[in-house]
Scaffold this motif. Structure first.
Motif, PDB file in Angstrom:
ATOM      1  N   LYS A  80     -17.994  72.421 -15.673  1.00  0.00           N
ATOM      2  CA  LYS A  80     -18.647  71.405 -16.500  1.00  0.00           C
ATOM      3  C   LYS A  80     -19.680  72.033 -17.426  1.00  0.00           C
ATOM      4  CE  LYS A  80     -21.012  66.942 -16.394  1.00  0.00           C
ATOM      5  NZ  LYS A  80     -21.210  67.052 -17.809  1.00  0.00           N
ATOM      6  N   ALA A  81     -20.440  73.005 -16.921  1.00  0.00           N
ATOM      7  CA  ALA A  81     -21.435  73.678 -17.758  1.00  0.00           C
ATOM      8  C   ALA A  81     -20.761  74.431 -18.908  1.00  0.00           C
ATOM      9  CB  ALA A  81     -22.269  74.637 -16.919  1.00  0.00           C
ATOM     10  N   ALA A  82     -19.658  75.105 -18.615  1.00  0.00           N
ATOM     11  CA  ALA A  82     -18.931  75.821 -19.670  1.00  0.00           C
ATOM     12  C   ALA A  82     -18.369  74.848 -20.693  1.00  0.00           C
ATOM     13  CB  ALA A  82     -17.812  76.656 -19.059  1.00  0.00           C
ATOM     14  N   GLN A  83     -17.874  73.730 -20.211  1.00  0.00           N
ATOM     15  CA  GLN A  83     -17.337  72.702 -21.103  1.00  0.00           C
ATOM     16  C   GLN A  83     -18.435  72.120 -21.987  1.00  0.00           C
ATOM     17  OE1 GLN A  83     -15.639  69.399 -18.933  1.00  0.00           O
ATOM     18  NE2 GLN A  83     -13.754  69.555 -20.105  1.00  0.00           N
ATOM     19  N   ASP A  84     -19.572  71.822 -21.399  1.00  0.00           N
ATOM     20  CA  ASP A  84     -20.700  71.284 -22.162  1.00  0.00           C
ATOM     21  C   ASP A  84     -21.186  72.289 -23.215  1.00  0.00           C
ATOM     22  OD1 ASP A  84     -20.552  68.960 -20.713  1.00  0.00           O
ATOM     23  OD2 ASP A  84     -22.237  69.455 -19.389  1.00  0.00           O
ATOM     24  N   ASP A  85     -21.246  73.575 -22.845  1.00  0.00           N
ATOM     25  CA  ASP A  85     -21.651  74.606 -23.799  1.00  0.00           C
ATOM     26  C   ASP A  85     -20.686  74.672 -24.977  1.00  0.00           C
ATOM     27  OD1 ASP A  85     -23.856  75.253 -22.302  1.00  0.00           O
ATOM     28  OD2 ASP A  85     -22.935  77.018 -21.364  1.00  0.00           O
ATOM     29  N   TYR A  86     -19.396  74.598 -24.668  1.00  0.00           N
ATOM     30  CA  TYR A  86     -18.393  74.648 -25.729  1.00  0.00           C
ATOM     31  C   TYR A  86     -18.520  73.437 -26.652  1.00  0.00           C
ATOM     32  CZ  TYR A  86     -13.964  74.475 -28.166  1.00  0.00           C
ATOM     33  OH  TYR A  86     -13.018  74.392 -29.136  1.00  0.00           O
ATOM     34  N   ILE A  87     -18.659  72.263 -26.067  1.00  0.00           N
ATOM     35  CA  ILE A  87     -18.790  71.043 -26.867  1.00  0.00           C
ATOM     36  C   ILE A  87     -20.048  71.111 -27.726  1.00  0.00           C
ATOM     37  CG2 ILE A  87     -19.212  68.554 -26.730  1.00  0.00           C
ATOM     38  CD1 ILE A  87     -17.337  68.577 -24.252  1.00  0.00           C
ATOM     39  N   ARG A  88     -21.132  71.584 -27.129  1.00  0.00           N
ATOM     40  CA  ARG A  88     -22.384  71.708 -27.866  1.00  0.00           C
ATOM     41  C   ARG A  88     -22.247  72.691 -29.021  1.00  0.00           C
ATOM     42  NH1 ARG A  88     -25.367  73.458 -23.940  1.00  0.00           N
ATOM     43  NH2 ARG A  88     -25.153  71.533 -22.802  1.00  0.00           N
ATOM     44  N   SER A  89     -21.564  73.812 -28.786  1.00  0.00           N
ATOM     45  CA  SER A  89     -21.412  74.817 -29.841  1.00  0.00           C
ATOM     46  C   SER A  89     -20.533  74.299 -30.969  1.00  0.00           C
ATOM     47  CB  SER A  89     -20.841  76.109 -29.289  1.00  0.00           C
ATOM     48  OG  SER A  89     -19.483  75.946 -28.948  1.00  0.00           O
ATOM     49  N   VAL A  90     -19.515  73.532 -30.642  1.00  0.00           N
ATOM     50  CA  VAL A  90     -18.641  72.977 -31.676  1.00  0.00           C
ATOM     51  C   VAL A  90     -19.363  71.879 -32.439  1.00  0.00           C
ATOM     52  CG1 VAL A  90     -16.537  71.635 -32.058  1.00  0.00           C
ATOM     53  CG2 VAL A  90     -16.502  73.598 -30.531  1.00  0.00           C
ATOM     54  N   ALA A  91     -20.120  71.055 -31.727  1.00  0.00           N
ATOM     55  CA  ALA A  91     -20.805  69.929 -32.365  1.00  0.00           C
ATOM     56  C   ALA A  91     -21.928  70.399 -33.282  1.00  0.00           C
ATOM     57  CB  ALA A  91     -21.356  68.975 -31.309  1.00  0.00           C
ATOM     58  N   THR A  92     -22.555  71.524 -32.965  1.00  0.00           N
ATOM     59  CA  THR A  92     -23.684  71.983 -33.770  1.00  0.00           C
ATOM     60  C   THR A  92     -23.267  72.936 -34.883  1.00  0.00           C
ATOM     61  OG1 THR A  92     -24.113  73.789 -32.223  1.00  0.00           O
ATOM     62  CG2 THR A  92     -25.322  71.728 -31.872  1.00  0.00           C
ATOM     63  N   THR A  93     -21.969  73.235 -34.959  1.00  0.00           N
ATOM     64  CA  THR A  93     -21.493  74.116 -36.014  1.00  0.00           C
ATOM     65  C   THR A  93     -21.398  73.326 -37.310  1.00  0.00           C
ATOM     66  OG1 THR A  93     -20.185  75.323 -34.390  1.00  0.00           O
ATOM     67  CG2 THR A  93     -19.641  75.685 -36.680  1.00  0.00           C
ATOM     68  N   SER A  94     -21.989  73.860 -38.368  1.00  0.00           N
ATOM     69  CA  SER A  94     -21.961  73.178 -39.660  1.00  0.00           C
ATOM     70  C   SER A  94     -20.572  73.301 -40.279  1.00  0.00           C
ATOM     71  CB  SER A  94     -23.001  73.789 -40.602  1.00  0.00           C
ATOM     72  OG  SER A  94     -22.576  75.076 -40.998  1.00  0.00           O
ATOM     73  N   PRO A  95     -20.236  72.410 -41.202  1.00  0.00           N
ATOM     74  CA  PRO A  95     -18.934  72.503 -41.870  1.00  0.00           C
ATOM     75  C   PRO A  95     -18.723  73.856 -42.554  1.00  0.00           C
ATOM     76  CG  PRO A  95     -19.926  70.372 -42.302  1.00  0.00           C
ATOM     77  CD  PRO A  95     -20.946  71.193 -41.573  1.00  0.00           C
ATOM     78  N   ALA A  96     -19.774  74.415 -43.122  1.00  0.00           N
ATOM     79  CA  ALA A  96     -19.646  75.716 -43.783  1.00  0.00           C
ATOM     80  C   ALA A  96     -19.289  76.800 -42.777  1.00  0.00           C
ATOM     81  CB  ALA A  96     -20.947  76.061 -44.500  1.00  0.00           C
ATOM     82  N   GLU A  97     -19.900  76.740 -41.584  1.00  0.00           N
ATOM     83  CA  GLU A  97     -19.581  77.722 -40.543  1.00  0.00           C
ATOM     84  C   GLU A  97     -18.147  77.551 -40.055  1.00  0.00           C
ATOM     85  OE1 GLU A  97     -22.656  76.792 -37.769  1.00  0.00           O
ATOM     86  OE2 GLU A  97     -23.991  78.344 -38.499  1.00  0.00           O
ATOM     87  N   GLN A  98     -17.707  76.287 -39.942  1.00  0.00           N
ATOM     88  CA  GLN A  98     -16.337  76.029 -39.508  1.00  0.00           C
ATOM     89  C   GLN A  98     -15.336  76.580 -40.518  1.00  0.00           C
ATOM     90  OE1 GLN A  98     -15.930  71.846 -38.701  1.00  0.00           O
ATOM     91  NE2 GLN A  98     -17.439  71.868 -37.055  1.00  0.00           N
ATOM     92  N   VAL A  99     -15.620  76.381 -41.810  1.00  0.00           N
ATOM     93  CA  VAL A  99     -14.727  76.897 -42.847  1.00  0.00           C
ATOM     94  C   VAL A  99     -14.748  78.424 -42.835  1.00  0.00           C
ATOM     95  CG1 VAL A  99     -14.336  77.029 -45.343  1.00  0.00           C
ATOM     96  CG2 VAL A  99     -14.916  74.834 -44.281  1.00  0.00           C
ATOM     97  N   ALA A 100     -15.924  79.017 -42.616  1.00  0.00           N
ATOM     98  CA  ALA A 100     -16.023  80.484 -42.569  1.00  0.00           C
ATOM     99  C   ALA A 100     -15.217  81.042 -41.391  1.00  0.00           C
ATOM    100  CB  ALA A 100     -17.486  80.904 -42.454  1.00  0.00           C
ATOM    101  N   LYS A 101     -15.284  80.378 -40.234  1.00  0.00           N
ATOM    102  CA  LYS A 101     -14.506  80.823 -39.075  1.00  0.00           C
ATOM    103  C   LYS A 101     -13.015  80.695 -39.354  1.00  0.00           C
ATOM    104  CE  LYS A 101     -17.477  80.380 -35.128  1.00  0.00           C
ATOM    105  NZ  LYS A 101     -17.313  80.552 -33.726  1.00  0.00           N
ATOM    106  N   ALA A 102     -12.640  79.578 -39.993  1.00  0.00           N
ATOM    107  CA  ALA A 102     -11.231  79.384 -40.331  1.00  0.00           C
ATOM    108  C   ALA A 102     -10.768  80.457 -41.310  1.00  0.00           C
ATOM    109  CB  ALA A 102     -11.018  77.984 -40.913  1.00  0.00           C
ATOM    110  N   LYS A 103     -11.624  80.821 -42.257  1.00  0.00           N
ATOM    111  CA  LYS A 103     -11.283  81.870 -43.233  1.00  0.00           C
ATOM    112  C   LYS A 103     -11.103  83.211 -42.528  1.00  0.00           C
ATOM    113  CE  LYS A 103     -10.830  83.636 -47.363  1.00  0.00           C
ATOM    114  NZ  LYS A 103      -9.489  83.748 -47.844  1.00  0.00           N
ATOM    115  N   GLU A 104     -11.956  83.496 -41.532  1.00  0.00           N
ATOM    116  CA  GLU A 104     -11.807  84.722 -40.753  1.00  0.00           C
ATOM    117  C   GLU A 104     -10.460  84.743 -40.034  1.00  0.00           C
ATOM    118  OE1 GLU A 104     -15.070  85.151 -38.040  1.00  0.00           O
ATOM    119  OE2 GLU A 104     -16.566  85.156 -39.644  1.00  0.00           O
ATOM    120  N   LEU A 105     -10.091  83.599 -39.466  1.00  0.00           N
ATOM    121  CA  LEU A 105      -8.807  83.513 -38.773  1.00  0.00           C
ATOM    122  C   LEU A 105      -7.650  83.699 -39.753  1.00  0.00           C
ATOM    123  CD1 LEU A 105      -9.499  80.537 -36.321  1.00  0.00           C
ATOM    124  CD2 LEU A 105      -9.297  82.954 -35.742  1.00  0.00           C
TER     125      LEU A 105
END
Length: 125
Positions: A80-105
């Motif tokens: 549950k702690a790992a799941q909460d950390d993951y959800i928190r990290s995804v929720a706090t990621t800005s759209p620009a960071e998400q696009v940058a990660k997608a560009k890296e991929l």
């Protein structure tokens, strides 16, 4: 009337065998999850589970049943702690960071251009 009782007995045996297998697998999982037991103790429990499964299962549940519950609860809390950390990290990621990660991929060849476009559209929506 004997057909009903034959059917009933068969259903009961299938249920009992399934419950037995569930108990054995739960014991094996708990045994390998236990960090306090030595390798020799685990090996001895496994040998007894193979040669005297029913008696060993009952003894294990009586002797170590409380510890099973504690280890299971600790594992659930860790997940549950790992799941909460993951959800928190995804929720706090800005759209620009998400696009940058997608560009890296995309640059790494992990995703295709169509997948990148879908991720970009989702992030910017």
């Amino acid at each position: 009337m004997s057909n009903f009782w034959d059917w009933f007995w068969t259903v009961f045996l299938i249920f009992a065998f399934t419950a037995y297998l569930f108990a054995i697998f739960t014991i094996v999982i708990d045994l390998f999850r236990d960090k306090t037991a030595s390798g020799w103790a685990k090996a001895i429990w496994m040998i007894f589970l193979i040669f005297l499964p029913m008696i060993t299962a009952i003894v294990y549940l009586i002797a170590r049943g409380g510890g099973m519950a504690e280890r299971s609860m600790a594992e659930a809390q860790t997940v549950k702690a790992a799941q909460d950390d993951y959800i928190r990290s995804v929720a706090t990621t800005s759209p620009a960071e998400q696009v940058a990660k997608a560009k890296e991929l995309l640059d790494a060849g992990t995703i295709t251009q169509a997948e990148f476009d879908a991720l970009k559209a989702k992030a910017l929506a």
